[in-house]
Design a protein around this motif. Structure first.
Motif, PDB file in Angstrom:
ATOM      1  N   PHE A 133       0.858  -1.187   0.000  1.00 20.41           N
ATOM      2  CA  PHE A 133       0.000   0.000   0.000  1.00 20.41           C
ATOM      3  C   PHE A 133       0.891   1.232   0.000  1.00 20.41           C
ATOM      4  O   PHE A 133       1.932   1.263   0.667  1.00 20.41           O
ATOM      5  N   CYS A 134       0.492   2.236  -0.758  1.00 22.74           N
ATOM      6  CA  CYS A 134       1.189   3.524  -0.746  1.00 22.74           C
ATOM      7  C   CYS A 134       2.687   3.336  -1.001  1.00 22.74           C
ATOM      8  O   CYS A 134       3.536   3.756  -0.228  1.00 22.74           O
ATOM      9  N   MET A 135       2.989   2.673  -2.125  1.00 21.99           N
ATOM     10  CA  MET A 135       4.376   2.394  -2.472  1.00 21.99           C
ATOM     11  C   MET A 135       5.072   3.673  -2.928  1.00 21.99           C
ATOM     12  O   MET A 135       4.528   4.431  -3.733  1.00 21.99           O
ATOM     13  N   CYS A 136       6.265   3.928  -2.412  1.00 18.59           N
ATOM     14  CA  CYS A 136       7.007   5.161  -2.685  1.00 18.59           C
ATOM     15  C   CYS A 136       8.334   4.837  -3.365  1.00 18.59           C
ATOM     16  O   CYS A 136       9.330   4.547  -2.700  1.00 18.59           O
ATOM     17  N   PRO A 137       8.395   4.889  -4.689  1.00 16.61           N
ATOM     18  CA  PRO A 137       9.678   4.673  -5.369  1.00 16.61           C
ATOM     19  C   PRO A 137      10.663   5.786  -5.002  1.00 16.61           C
ATOM     20  O   PRO A 137      10.297   6.962  -4.937  1.00 16.61           O
ATOM     21  N   GLY A 138      11.898   5.403  -4.762  1.00 18.70           N
ATOM     22  CA  GLY A 138      12.919   6.402  -4.454  1.00 18.70           C
ATOM     23  C   GLY A 138      12.514   7.327  -3.331  1.00 18.70           C
ATOM     24  O   GLY A 138      12.814   8.533  -3.348  1.00 18.70           O
ATOM     25  N   GLY A 139      11.851   6.787  -2.309  1.00 18.41           N
ATOM     26  CA  GLY A 139      11.257   7.622  -1.270  1.00 18.41           C
ATOM     27  C   GLY A 139      11.877   7.449   0.101  1.00 18.41           C
ATOM     28  O   GLY A 139      12.964   6.875   0.253  1.00 18.41           O
ATOM     29  N   TYR A 140      11.146   7.916   1.083  1.00 21.00           N
ATOM     30  CA  TYR A 140      11.598   7.902   2.468  1.00 21.00           C
ATOM     31  C   TYR A 140      10.485   7.351   3.351  1.00 21.00           C
ATOM     32  O   TYR A 140       9.297   7.610   3.121  1.00 21.00           O
ATOM     33  N   VAL A 141      10.868   6.617   4.373  1.00 23.37           N
ATOM     34  CA  VAL A 141       9.957   6.330   5.484  1.00 23.37           C
ATOM     35  C   VAL A 141       9.947   7.573   6.365  1.00 23.37           C
ATOM     36  O   VAL A 141      10.989   8.184   6.594  1.00 23.37           O
ATOM     37  N   VAL A 142       8.768   7.971   6.840  1.00 25.71           N
ATOM     38  CA  VAL A 142       8.692   9.178   7.663  1.00 25.71           C
ATOM     39  C   VAL A 142       7.999   8.873   8.987  1.00 25.71           C
ATOM     40  O   VAL A 142       7.088   8.045   9.053  1.00 25.71           O
ATOM     41  N   ASN A 143       8.479   9.524  10.022  1.00 29.75           N
ATOM     42  CA  ASN A 143       7.784   9.489  11.307  1.00 29.75           C
ATOM     43  C   ASN A 143       6.538  10.350  11.156  1.00 29.75           C
ATOM     44  O   ASN A 143       6.618  11.569  10.993  1.00 29.75           O
ATOM     45  N   ALA A 144       5.368   9.713  11.162  1.00 31.03           N
ATOM     46  CA  ALA A 144       4.099  10.384  10.880  1.00 31.03           C
ATOM     47  C   ALA A 144       3.232  10.485  12.131  1.00 31.03           C
ATOM     48  O   ALA A 144       2.004  10.521  12.047  1.00 31.03           O
ATOM     49  N   SER A 145       3.849  10.546  13.286  1.00 26.50           N
ATOM     50  CA  SER A 145       3.110  10.567  14.552  1.00 26.50           C
ATOM     51  C   SER A 145       2.325  11.868  14.714  1.00 26.50           C
ATOM     52  O   SER A 145       2.723  12.924  14.214  1.00 26.50           O
ATOM     53  N   SER A 146       1.223  11.777  15.460  1.00 26.67           N
ATOM     54  CA  SER A 146       0.432  12.972  15.758  1.00 26.67           C
ATOM     55  C   SER A 146       0.012  13.050  17.220  1.00 26.67           C
ATOM     56  O   SER A 146      -0.642  14.010  17.616  1.00 26.67           O
ATOM     57  N   GLU A 147       0.388  12.039  18.017  1.00 24.97           N
ATOM     58  CA  GLU A 147       0.037  12.037  19.438  1.00 24.97           C
ATOM     59  C   GLU A 147       1.287  11.748  20.265  1.00 24.97           C
ATOM     60  O   GLU A 147       2.108  10.905  19.872  1.00 24.97           O
ATOM     61  N   PRO A 148       1.450  12.398  21.388  1.00 27.91           N
ATOM     62  CA  PRO A 148       2.627  12.149  22.236  1.00 27.91           C
ATOM     63  C   PRO A 148       2.705  10.692  22.673  1.00 27.91           C
ATOM     64  O   PRO A 148       1.686  10.055  22.973  1.00 27.91           O
TER      65      PRO A 148
END
Length: 525
Positions: free
Chosen positions: A326-341
Protein backbone atom coordinates in the motif's frame (compact mmCIF):
# COMPACT_ATOMS: atom_id res chain seq x y z
CA UNK A 1 -12.42 14.51 -31.95
CA UNK A 2 -10.84 11.11 -32.69
CA UNK A 3 -9.22 8.85 -30.13
CA UNK A 4 -6.59 6.26 -31.01
CA UNK A 5 -5.62 3.62 -28.47
CA UNK A 6 -2.63 1.24 -28.46
CA UNK A 7 -0.15 3.52 -30.24
CA UNK A 8 3.04 1.68 -29.36
CA UNK A 9 6.61 3.03 -29.55
CA UNK A 10 9.99 2.10 -28.01
CA UNK A 11 10.64 4.01 -24.80
CA UNK A 12 13.58 5.88 -26.35
CA UNK A 13 11.45 7.52 -29.08
CA UNK A 14 11.55 11.22 -29.90
CA UNK A 15 8.64 13.61 -30.43
CA UNK A 16 9.34 13.51 -34.18
CA UNK A 17 9.16 9.70 -34.18
CA UNK A 18 5.91 9.84 -32.21
CA UNK A 19 4.31 12.22 -34.73
CA UNK A 20 5.51 10.17 -37.72
CA UNK A 21 4.00 7.03 -36.20
CA UNK A 22 0.75 8.87 -35.56
CA UNK A 23 0.53 10.11 -39.15
CA UNK A 24 1.38 6.67 -40.50
CA UNK A 25 -1.34 4.98 -38.45
CA UNK A 26 -3.87 7.59 -39.57
CA UNK A 27 -2.58 7.48 -43.14
CA UNK A 28 -2.68 11.26 -43.46
CA UNK A 29 -0.27 14.08 -44.27
CA UNK A 30 1.03 16.36 -41.54
CA UNK A 31 -0.99 19.30 -42.89
CA UNK A 32 -4.17 17.30 -42.26
CA UNK A 33 -3.44 16.95 -38.53
CA UNK A 34 -4.90 19.97 -36.76
CA UNK A 35 -3.88 19.11 -33.19
CA UNK A 36 -3.31 16.22 -30.82
CA UNK A 37 -2.75 15.62 -27.15
CA UNK A 38 -1.83 12.55 -25.16
CA UNK A 39 -4.71 11.13 -23.18
CA UNK A 40 -2.90 8.25 -21.46
CA UNK A 41 0.54 6.66 -21.45
CA UNK A 42 1.46 3.31 -19.94
CA UNK A 43 4.52 1.08 -19.96
CA UNK A 44 4.44 -2.30 -21.70
CA UNK A 45 7.10 -4.47 -19.99
CA UNK A 46 5.81 -7.87 -21.06
CA UNK A 47 8.93 -8.53 -23.18
CA UNK A 48 11.50 -6.93 -20.87
CA UNK A 49 14.17 -5.76 -21.26
CA UNK A 50 12.50 -4.72 -24.55
CA UNK A 51 10.17 -1.99 -23.30
CA UNK A 52 7.50 0.11 -24.99
CA UNK A 53 5.26 3.04 -24.19
CA UNK A 54 1.64 2.59 -25.20
CA UNK A 55 -0.37 5.74 -25.86
CA UNK A 56 -3.97 6.77 -26.10
CA UNK A 57 -4.14 9.95 -28.18
CA UNK A 58 -6.93 12.46 -28.84
CA UNK A 59 -6.67 14.43 -32.06
CA UNK A 60 -8.46 16.60 -34.59
CA UNK A 61 -8.00 16.16 -38.33
CA UNK A 62 -9.40 17.59 -41.52
CA UNK A 63 -12.12 15.40 -43.03
CA UNK A 64 -12.69 13.29 -39.93
CA UNK A 65 -15.20 10.81 -41.37
CA UNK A 66 -12.93 9.39 -44.13
CA UNK A 67 -10.18 8.88 -41.55
CA UNK A 68 -12.56 6.98 -39.27
CA UNK A 69 -13.68 4.76 -42.15
CA UNK A 70 -10.10 3.96 -43.12
CA UNK A 71 -9.21 3.09 -39.52
CA UNK A 72 -11.96 0.41 -39.46
CA UNK A 73 -12.55 0.42 -35.71
CA UNK A 74 -8.96 1.23 -34.72
CA UNK A 75 -10.03 4.80 -33.96
CA UNK A 76 -13.22 6.13 -32.46
CA UNK A 77 -15.03 9.39 -32.23
CA UNK A 78 -15.18 10.91 -28.76
CA UNK A 79 -16.83 13.97 -27.30
CA UNK A 80 -15.29 15.81 -24.38
CA UNK A 81 -17.75 16.42 -21.53
CA UNK A 82 -16.06 18.79 -19.10
CA UNK A 83 -17.00 18.72 -15.45
CA UNK A 84 -19.81 21.09 -14.49
CA UNK A 85 -21.14 22.10 -11.10
CA UNK A 86 -24.90 21.59 -10.59
CA UNK A 87 -27.56 24.28 -10.72
CA UNK A 88 -27.82 26.34 -7.57
CA UNK A 89 -30.56 25.49 -5.09
CA UNK A 90 -33.19 27.87 -3.77
CA UNK A 91 -33.02 27.30 -0.01
CA UNK A 92 -31.64 30.15 2.08
CA UNK A 93 -28.76 29.11 4.34
CA UNK A 94 -28.09 30.33 7.85
CA UNK A 95 -24.53 31.50 7.40
CA UNK A 96 -22.03 30.39 4.82
CA UNK A 97 -20.83 26.80 4.45
CA UNK A 98 -18.17 25.76 6.96
CA UNK A 99 -15.59 23.21 5.79
CA UNK A 100 -13.76 21.53 8.67
CA UNK A 101 -10.33 20.40 7.48
CA UNK A 102 -8.12 21.44 4.56
CA UNK A 103 -6.91 18.10 3.25
CA UNK A 104 -7.79 17.08 -0.32
CA UNK A 105 -11.49 16.61 0.51
CA UNK A 106 -11.87 19.90 2.34
CA UNK A 107 -9.67 21.82 -0.08
CA UNK A 108 -11.60 20.74 -3.18
CA UNK A 109 -14.95 21.12 -1.45
CA UNK A 110 -14.00 24.67 -0.47
CA UNK A 111 -12.57 25.41 -3.90
CA UNK A 112 -15.76 24.44 -5.74
CA UNK A 113 -17.95 26.30 -3.24
CA UNK A 114 -15.79 29.39 -3.68
CA UNK A 115 -15.94 29.12 -7.47
CA UNK A 116 -19.72 29.00 -7.30
CA UNK A 117 -19.99 32.08 -5.07
CA UNK A 118 -20.67 30.47 -1.67
CA UNK A 119 -17.77 32.18 0.17
CA UNK A 120 -16.92 29.14 2.34
CA UNK A 121 -15.13 29.31 5.66
CA UNK A 122 -12.47 26.60 5.92
CA UNK A 123 -11.40 25.77 9.47
CA UNK A 124 -8.04 24.03 9.92
CA UNK A 125 -6.67 22.93 13.28
CA UNK A 126 -3.10 23.01 11.99
CA UNK A 127 -0.80 25.53 10.39
CA UNK A 128 -0.52 27.00 6.87
CA UNK A 129 1.47 24.67 4.69
CA UNK A 130 4.80 26.55 4.80
CA UNK A 131 4.67 26.96 8.58
CA UNK A 132 3.58 23.35 8.80
CA UNK A 133 6.57 22.27 6.71
CA UNK A 134 8.88 23.90 9.24
CA UNK A 135 7.05 22.22 12.14
CA UNK A 136 7.37 18.80 10.46
CA UNK A 137 11.07 19.22 9.66
CA UNK A 138 11.74 20.40 13.21
CA UNK A 139 9.96 17.31 14.55
CA UNK A 140 12.04 15.03 12.33
CA UNK A 141 15.21 16.76 13.52
CA UNK A 142 14.49 17.16 17.23
CA UNK A 143 11.66 14.75 18.02
CA UNK A 144 9.58 17.60 19.48
CA UNK A 145 6.01 17.02 18.29
CA UNK A 146 3.34 19.67 17.73
CA UNK A 147 0.08 17.68 18.11
CA UNK A 148 -1.80 20.09 15.81
CA UNK A 149 0.85 20.69 13.13
CA UNK A 150 2.55 17.54 11.89
CA UNK A 151 2.45 14.96 9.10
CA UNK A 152 -1.24 14.31 9.80
CA UNK A 153 -2.59 17.78 10.61
CA UNK A 154 -2.26 21.09 8.81
CA UNK A 155 -3.00 22.65 5.45
CA UNK A 156 -3.05 20.03 2.70
CA UNK A 157 -3.77 17.12 5.04
CA UNK A 158 -1.78 13.92 5.42
CA UNK A 159 -1.37 13.61 1.64
CA UNK A 160 0.97 16.61 1.54
CA UNK A 161 3.74 14.59 3.21
CA UNK A 162 3.36 11.50 1.06
CA UNK A 163 4.30 10.40 -2.42
CA UNK A 164 1.44 12.44 -3.86
CA UNK A 165 0.06 9.52 -5.88
CA UNK A 166 -3.03 10.48 -7.88
CA UNK A 167 -4.18 7.19 -9.39
CA UNK A 168 -7.57 5.96 -8.21
CA UNK A 169 -9.87 3.04 -8.95
CA UNK A 170 -12.96 5.24 -8.52
CA UNK A 171 -14.98 5.42 -11.76
CA UNK A 172 -16.74 8.70 -12.36
CA UNK A 173 -18.81 9.56 -15.43
CA UNK A 174 -19.17 13.23 -14.51
CA UNK A 175 -15.53 14.11 -15.04
CA UNK A 176 -14.59 14.77 -11.41
CA UNK A 177 -11.34 12.80 -11.69
CA UNK A 178 -10.21 14.82 -14.71
CA UNK A 179 -11.27 18.05 -13.00
CA UNK A 180 -9.13 17.21 -9.97
CA UNK A 181 -6.06 16.52 -12.12
CA UNK A 182 -6.61 19.63 -14.25
CA UNK A 183 -6.98 21.72 -11.10
CA UNK A 184 -3.68 20.42 -9.75
CA UNK A 185 -2.01 21.33 -13.07
CA UNK A 186 -3.65 24.77 -13.03
CA UNK A 187 -2.02 25.44 -9.68
CA UNK A 188 1.45 24.20 -10.47
CA UNK A 189 1.55 20.40 -10.81
CA UNK A 190 3.36 18.96 -13.86
CA UNK A 191 1.14 18.48 -16.90
CA UNK A 192 2.10 14.82 -17.27
CA UNK A 193 -0.23 13.89 -14.40
CA UNK A 194 -3.04 14.26 -16.96
CA UNK A 195 -1.83 11.29 -18.97
CA UNK A 196 0.64 9.16 -17.03
CA UNK A 197 -0.75 5.77 -16.02
CA UNK A 198 0.42 6.24 -12.43
CA UNK A 199 0.54 10.01 -11.89
CA UNK A 200 2.18 11.53 -8.84
CA UNK A 201 3.20 14.99 -7.72
CA UNK A 202 5.58 14.65 -4.76
CA UNK A 203 5.73 16.50 -1.48
CA UNK A 204 7.96 19.30 -2.77
CA UNK A 205 5.48 20.31 -5.49
CA UNK A 206 2.33 19.58 -3.47
CA UNK A 207 3.30 22.27 -0.97
CA UNK A 208 3.29 24.89 -3.73
CA UNK A 209 0.03 23.58 -5.22
CA UNK A 210 -1.81 23.61 -1.90
CA UNK A 211 -0.71 27.17 -1.17
CA UNK A 212 -1.78 28.34 -4.64
CA UNK A 213 -5.23 26.74 -4.26
CA UNK A 214 -5.69 28.42 -0.90
CA UNK A 215 -4.80 31.80 -2.40
CA UNK A 216 -7.37 31.30 -5.15
CA UNK A 217 -10.07 30.34 -2.66
CA UNK A 218 -9.50 33.57 -0.75
CA UNK A 219 -9.48 35.60 -3.99
CA UNK A 220 -12.92 34.14 -4.72
CA UNK A 221 -14.29 35.26 -1.35
CA UNK A 222 -13.56 32.27 0.84
CA UNK A 223 -11.69 32.38 4.14
CA UNK A 224 -9.31 29.93 5.79
CA UNK A 225 -8.72 30.08 9.53
CA UNK A 226 -5.65 28.20 10.73
CA UNK A 227 -4.87 27.04 14.29
CA UNK A 228 -8.65 26.70 14.60
CA UNK A 229 -9.98 23.42 15.92
CA UNK A 230 -13.67 22.51 16.03
CA UNK A 231 -14.03 21.45 19.65
CA UNK A 232 -17.80 20.98 19.73
CA UNK A 233 -20.99 21.05 17.69
CA UNK A 234 -24.38 22.18 18.95
CA UNK A 235 -26.91 20.18 16.91
CA UNK A 236 -30.03 22.10 17.90
CA UNK A 237 -28.41 25.47 17.14
CA UNK A 238 -26.77 24.42 13.86
CA UNK A 239 -23.46 25.69 15.23
CA UNK A 240 -19.86 24.62 15.51
CA UNK A 241 -17.60 25.74 18.35
CA UNK A 242 -14.00 26.65 17.54
CA UNK A 243 -11.15 26.50 20.06
CA UNK A 244 -13.67 26.08 22.88
CA UNK A 245 -15.04 29.61 22.61
CA UNK A 246 -16.07 30.89 19.17
CA UNK A 247 -19.53 29.79 18.01
CA UNK A 248 -20.24 29.77 14.25
CA UNK A 249 -23.72 29.13 12.89
CA UNK A 250 -24.09 27.34 9.57
CA UNK A 251 -26.62 25.30 7.64
CA UNK A 252 -23.84 23.21 6.11
CA UNK A 253 -20.84 21.96 8.07
CA UNK A 254 -18.57 19.65 6.05
CA UNK A 255 -16.64 17.13 8.15
CA UNK A 256 -13.44 16.69 6.11
CA UNK A 257 -11.44 15.94 9.24
CA UNK A 258 -9.05 13.22 8.02
CA UNK A 259 -8.51 9.74 9.44
CA UNK A 260 -6.34 10.86 12.38
CA UNK A 261 -8.77 13.29 14.05
CA UNK A 262 -9.40 10.93 16.95
CA UNK A 263 -10.42 13.60 19.42
CA UNK A 264 -12.96 14.95 16.93
CA UNK A 265 -14.40 11.47 16.36
CA UNK A 266 -14.91 11.18 20.11
CA UNK A 267 -16.63 14.57 20.30
CA UNK A 268 -18.94 13.71 17.39
CA UNK A 269 -19.81 10.37 18.99
CA UNK A 270 -20.61 12.13 22.26
CA UNK A 271 -22.91 14.53 20.38
CA UNK A 272 -24.90 11.70 18.85
CA UNK A 273 -23.53 11.65 15.31
CA UNK A 274 -24.18 8.20 13.86
CA UNK A 275 -20.99 6.29 13.12
CA UNK A 276 -19.71 2.74 12.96
CA UNK A 277 -16.38 0.97 13.20
CA UNK A 278 -14.91 -0.37 9.98
CA UNK A 279 -12.16 -2.67 8.84
CA UNK A 280 -8.80 -1.21 7.91
CA UNK A 281 -5.23 -2.52 7.78
CA UNK A 282 -2.02 -2.27 9.79
CA UNK A 283 1.55 -3.36 9.24
CA UNK A 284 5.05 -2.16 8.54
CA UNK A 285 7.04 -0.07 6.09
CA UNK A 286 9.43 -2.25 4.10
CA UNK A 287 12.57 -0.83 2.44
CA UNK A 288 14.43 -2.32 -0.52
CA UNK A 289 17.16 -0.89 -2.75
CA UNK A 290 15.40 0.93 -5.58
CA UNK A 291 17.80 -0.82 -7.97
CA UNK A 292 16.25 -4.18 -6.98
CA UNK A 293 12.76 -2.96 -7.83
CA UNK A 294 13.96 -1.42 -11.10
CA UNK A 295 15.62 -4.66 -12.24
CA UNK A 296 12.46 -6.61 -11.51
CA UNK A 297 10.25 -4.14 -13.36
CA UNK A 298 12.47 -3.37 -16.34
CA UNK A 299 14.71 -6.42 -16.71
CA UNK A 300 17.84 -4.30 -17.00
CA UNK A 301 20.60 -3.14 -14.69
CA UNK A 302 20.23 0.57 -15.46
CA UNK A 303 16.83 2.16 -15.86
CA UNK A 304 18.17 5.09 -17.90
CA UNK A 305 15.40 7.59 -18.65
CA UNK A 306 12.73 5.40 -17.09
CA UNK A 307 11.23 6.51 -13.77
CA UNK A 308 11.96 4.75 -10.50
CA UNK A 309 9.82 1.62 -10.71
CA UNK A 310 6.81 0.89 -8.55
CA UNK A 311 5.06 -2.34 -7.59
CA UNK A 312 1.78 -3.53 -6.15
CA UNK A 313 1.50 -6.97 -4.54
CA UNK A 314 -1.30 -8.88 -2.86
CA UNK A 315 -1.43 -12.25 -1.13
CA UNK A 316 -4.28 -14.32 0.29
CA UNK A 317 -3.10 -16.42 3.22
CA UNK A 318 -4.36 -19.79 4.40
CA UNK A 319 -5.60 -18.16 7.62
CA UNK A 320 -8.04 -16.11 5.53
CA UNK A 321 -6.26 -12.78 5.95
CA UNK A 322 -5.19 -10.58 3.08
CA UNK A 323 -1.69 -9.10 3.02
CA UNK A 324 -0.91 -6.43 0.47
CA UNK A 325 1.35 -3.52 -0.33
CA UNK A 326 0.00 0.00 0.00
CA UNK A 327 1.19 3.52 -0.75
CA UNK A 328 4.38 2.39 -2.47
CA UNK A 329 7.01 5.16 -2.68
CA UNK A 330 9.68 4.67 -5.37
CA UNK A 331 12.92 6.40 -4.45
CA UNK A 332 11.26 7.62 -1.27
CA UNK A 333 11.60 7.90 2.47
CA UNK A 334 9.96 6.33 5.48
CA UNK A 335 8.69 9.18 7.66
CA UNK A 336 7.78 9.49 11.31
CA UNK A 337 4.10 10.38 10.88
CA UNK A 338 3.11 10.57 14.55
CA UNK A 339 0.43 12.97 15.76
CA UNK A 340 0.04 12.04 19.44
CA UNK A 341 2.63 12.15 22.24
CA UNK A 342 4.22 8.82 23.13
CA UNK A 343 2.57 7.08 20.19
CA UNK A 344 4.46 6.41 16.98
CA UNK A 345 3.22 5.86 13.43
CA UNK A 346 5.09 5.73 10.13
CA UNK A 347 4.21 6.53 6.54
CA UNK A 348 6.00 6.83 3.20
CA UNK A 349 6.95 9.98 1.28
CA UNK A 350 8.63 10.85 -2.02
CA UNK A 351 9.77 14.06 -3.61
CA UNK A 352 8.80 14.62 -7.23
CA UNK A 353 12.14 13.32 -8.54
CA UNK A 354 11.89 10.05 -6.58
CA UNK A 355 15.68 10.05 -6.40
CA UNK A 356 16.22 8.28 -3.06
CA UNK A 357 18.30 5.09 -2.90
CA UNK A 358 15.51 2.99 -1.41
CA UNK A 359 12.00 2.05 -2.42
CA UNK A 360 9.53 1.71 0.41
CA UNK A 361 6.00 0.48 0.75
CA UNK A 362 3.58 -0.41 3.46
CA UNK A 363 3.04 -4.15 3.80
CA UNK A 364 -0.21 -4.44 5.67
CA UNK A 365 -2.71 -7.00 6.88
CA UNK A 366 -6.43 -6.50 7.12
CA UNK A 367 -7.96 -6.13 10.58
CA UNK A 368 -11.65 -6.19 11.48
CA UNK A 369 -13.78 -5.49 14.55
CA UNK A 370 -13.09 -9.11 15.58
CA UNK A 371 -9.48 -8.04 16.19
CA UNK A 372 -10.55 -5.02 18.24
CA UNK A 373 -12.43 -7.12 20.79
CA UNK A 374 -15.42 -4.78 20.61
CA UNK A 375 -18.04 -3.54 18.18
CA UNK A 376 -17.92 -0.02 19.65
CA UNK A 377 -17.58 2.53 16.80
CA UNK A 378 -14.30 3.83 18.24
CA UNK A 379 -12.75 0.43 19.08
CA UNK A 380 -10.53 0.61 15.98
CA UNK A 381 -8.99 3.83 17.29
CA UNK A 382 -8.12 2.13 20.56
CA UNK A 383 -6.57 -0.72 18.58
CA UNK A 384 -4.43 1.74 16.57
CA UNK A 385 -3.31 3.58 19.68
CA UNK A 386 -2.26 0.35 21.38
CA UNK A 387 -0.02 -0.54 18.43
CA UNK A 388 1.42 2.98 18.29
CA UNK A 389 2.23 2.92 22.00
CA UNK A 390 4.10 -0.35 21.51
CA UNK A 391 5.97 1.12 18.53
CA UNK A 392 6.99 4.13 20.66
CA UNK A 393 8.26 1.81 23.37
CA UNK A 394 10.06 -0.49 20.92
CA UNK A 395 11.99 2.40 19.41
CA UNK A 396 12.40 4.37 22.66
CA UNK A 397 10.58 7.26 20.99
CA UNK A 398 12.33 6.78 17.62
CA UNK A 399 11.14 4.85 14.57
CA UNK A 400 11.85 1.17 15.36
CA UNK A 401 13.72 -0.62 12.55
CA UNK A 402 14.35 -4.35 12.15
CA UNK A 403 15.94 -6.56 9.51
CA UNK A 404 13.54 -9.10 8.03
CA UNK A 405 15.67 -12.07 9.14
CA UNK A 406 15.43 -10.79 12.72
CA UNK A 407 11.69 -10.19 12.34
CA UNK A 408 11.30 -13.85 11.38
CA UNK A 409 13.42 -14.94 14.37
CA UNK A 410 11.59 -12.57 16.76
CA UNK A 411 14.83 -10.96 17.94
CA UNK A 412 16.01 -7.38 18.17
CA UNK A 413 18.21 -6.18 15.32
CA UNK A 414 21.61 -5.12 16.61
CA UNK A 415 23.37 -4.21 13.36
CA UNK A 416 22.34 -3.34 9.82
CA UNK A 417 23.17 -5.38 6.75
CA UNK A 418 23.51 -4.13 3.18
CA UNK A 419 20.55 -1.72 3.28
CA UNK A 420 20.66 1.60 5.09
CA UNK A 421 17.41 3.20 6.25
CA UNK A 422 16.08 6.21 4.35
CA UNK A 423 14.04 7.70 7.19
CA UNK A 424 12.83 11.20 7.99
CA UNK A 425 13.23 11.35 11.76
CA UNK A 426 15.41 9.48 14.21
CA UNK A 427 15.35 5.69 14.17
CA UNK A 428 16.65 2.94 16.42
CA UNK A 429 17.29 -0.76 15.88
CA UNK A 430 14.56 -2.73 17.62
CA UNK A 431 12.18 -5.68 17.53
CA UNK A 432 9.30 -4.56 15.31
CA UNK A 433 7.62 -7.96 15.44
CA UNK A 434 6.82 -7.50 19.12
CA UNK A 435 4.52 -4.58 18.30
CA UNK A 436 1.86 -6.86 16.82
CA UNK A 437 -0.37 -9.64 18.09
CA UNK A 438 1.08 -12.98 17.05
CA UNK A 439 -1.44 -13.72 14.30
CA UNK A 440 -0.74 -10.39 12.62
CA UNK A 441 3.05 -10.71 12.81
CA UNK A 442 2.84 -14.26 11.45
CA UNK A 443 0.64 -13.00 8.62
CA UNK A 444 3.07 -10.21 7.75
CA UNK A 445 5.96 -12.68 7.65
CA UNK A 446 4.04 -15.12 5.45
CA UNK A 447 2.93 -12.33 3.15
CA UNK A 448 6.45 -10.96 2.64
CA UNK A 449 7.82 -14.46 2.03
CA UNK A 450 5.11 -15.11 -0.57
CA UNK A 451 5.86 -11.78 -2.28
CA UNK A 452 9.44 -12.98 -2.79
CA UNK A 453 8.10 -15.32 -5.50
CA UNK A 454 6.98 -12.25 -7.46
CA UNK A 455 9.97 -9.99 -6.78
CA UNK A 456 13.09 -12.04 -6.12
CA UNK A 457 14.88 -10.54 -3.13
CA UNK A 458 11.74 -9.05 -1.59
CA UNK A 459 12.21 -11.26 1.49
CA UNK A 460 16.00 -10.94 1.70
CA UNK A 461 17.24 -11.07 5.28
CA UNK A 462 18.68 -7.52 5.14
CA UNK A 463 15.40 -5.95 4.00
CA UNK A 464 14.32 -3.35 6.56
CA UNK A 465 10.98 -3.20 8.35
CA UNK A 466 9.83 -0.22 10.40
CA UNK A 467 6.64 0.36 12.30
CA UNK A 468 3.98 0.90 12.85
CA UNK A 469 1.93 1.61 9.71
CA UNK A 470 -1.40 2.19 11.42
CA UNK A 471 -3.01 5.11 9.52
CA UNK A 472 -3.81 3.36 6.23
CA UNK A 473 -7.47 4.43 6.28
CA UNK A 474 -10.10 5.60 8.70
CA UNK A 475 -11.16 3.12 11.40
CA UNK A 476 -14.53 4.90 11.49
CA UNK A 477 -17.36 5.56 9.06
CA UNK A 478 -19.56 8.56 9.79
CA UNK A 479 -22.90 7.55 8.33
CA UNK A 480 -24.48 9.72 5.62
CA UNK A 481 -27.54 9.44 3.38
CA UNK A 482 -27.92 9.87 -0.37
CA UNK A 483 -27.93 13.63 0.11
CA UNK A 484 -24.51 13.32 1.84
CA UNK A 485 -25.96 14.36 5.21
CA UNK A 486 -25.50 12.68 8.57
CA UNK A 487 -28.33 12.06 11.02
CA UNK A 488 -27.74 15.70 12.01
CA UNK A 489 -29.09 17.22 8.80
CA UNK A 490 -26.70 20.18 8.60
CA UNK A 491 -23.57 18.02 9.02
CA UNK A 492 -21.99 16.57 5.87
CA UNK A 493 -19.40 13.77 6.41
CA UNK A 494 -16.75 13.90 3.71
CA UNK A 495 -13.54 12.30 2.51
CA UNK A 496 -11.16 9.72 3.88
CA UNK A 497 -11.67 10.46 7.57
CA UNK A 498 -15.41 9.93 7.28
CA UNK A 499 -14.80 6.61 5.54
CA UNK A 500 -15.67 7.54 1.95
CA UNK A 501 -12.31 7.77 0.20
CA UNK A 502 -8.84 6.24 0.13
CA UNK A 503 -6.20 8.58 -1.23
CA UNK A 504 -5.68 12.10 -2.53
CA UNK A 505 -7.76 11.86 -5.71
CA UNK A 506 -10.71 9.93 -4.31
CA UNK A 507 -10.83 12.27 -1.30
CA UNK A 508 -10.78 15.31 -3.58
CA UNK A 509 -13.58 13.79 -5.68
CA UNK A 510 -15.65 13.15 -2.56
CA UNK A 511 -15.10 16.78 -1.58
CA UNK A 512 -16.58 17.79 -4.93
CA UNK A 513 -19.59 15.50 -4.39
CA UNK A 514 -20.35 17.07 -1.03
CA UNK A 515 -19.92 20.57 -2.44
CA UNK A 516 -22.35 19.64 -5.22
CA UNK A 517 -24.91 18.53 -2.63
CA UNK A 518 -24.64 21.87 -0.82
CA UNK A 519 -24.81 23.83 -4.09
CA UNK A 520 -27.90 21.90 -5.20
CA UNK A 521 -29.66 22.63 -1.89
CA UNK A 522 -28.75 26.25 -1.15
CA UNK A 523 -28.45 29.48 -3.05
CA UNK A 524 -25.18 31.41 -2.75
CA UNK A 525 -24.67 33.63 0.27
Amino acid sequence: MIRIDQLKLPIEHTTDQFEKKLLKVLNIQKKELKEYHIRKRSLDARKKPELYYVYSVDLRVKNEEPVLRRMKGKARKVTESPYRAPEHGAERAAGRPVVIGSGPAGLFCGYLLAQEGYSPLIIERGAPVRERQKDVERFWKTGVLDPDSNVQFGEGGAGTFSDGKLNTLVKDAKGRNRFVLETFVKFGAPEDILWEQKPHIGTDILIDVVEAMRNRITELGGEIHFHSMVTDIIPEEESVVVNGCEKIRTSAAVLAIGHSARDTFQMLFDRGVDMSGKSFAVGVRVEHPQSLIDRNAYGREERGSLPAAAYKLTEKLDNGRGVYTFCMCPGGYVVNASSEPERLAVNGMSYHGRAGENANSAVIVTVTPDDFGSDHPLAGIRFQRNLEEKAWEAGSGCVPVQKFEDFCADRKTTELGNIRPNIKGAYSLANVRGIFPEELSDSLQQGIEAMDHKIRGFADGDVLLSGVESRTSSPVRIERDEAFRSNISWVYPCGEGAGYAGGITSAAMDGLKVAEAIISRFRPC
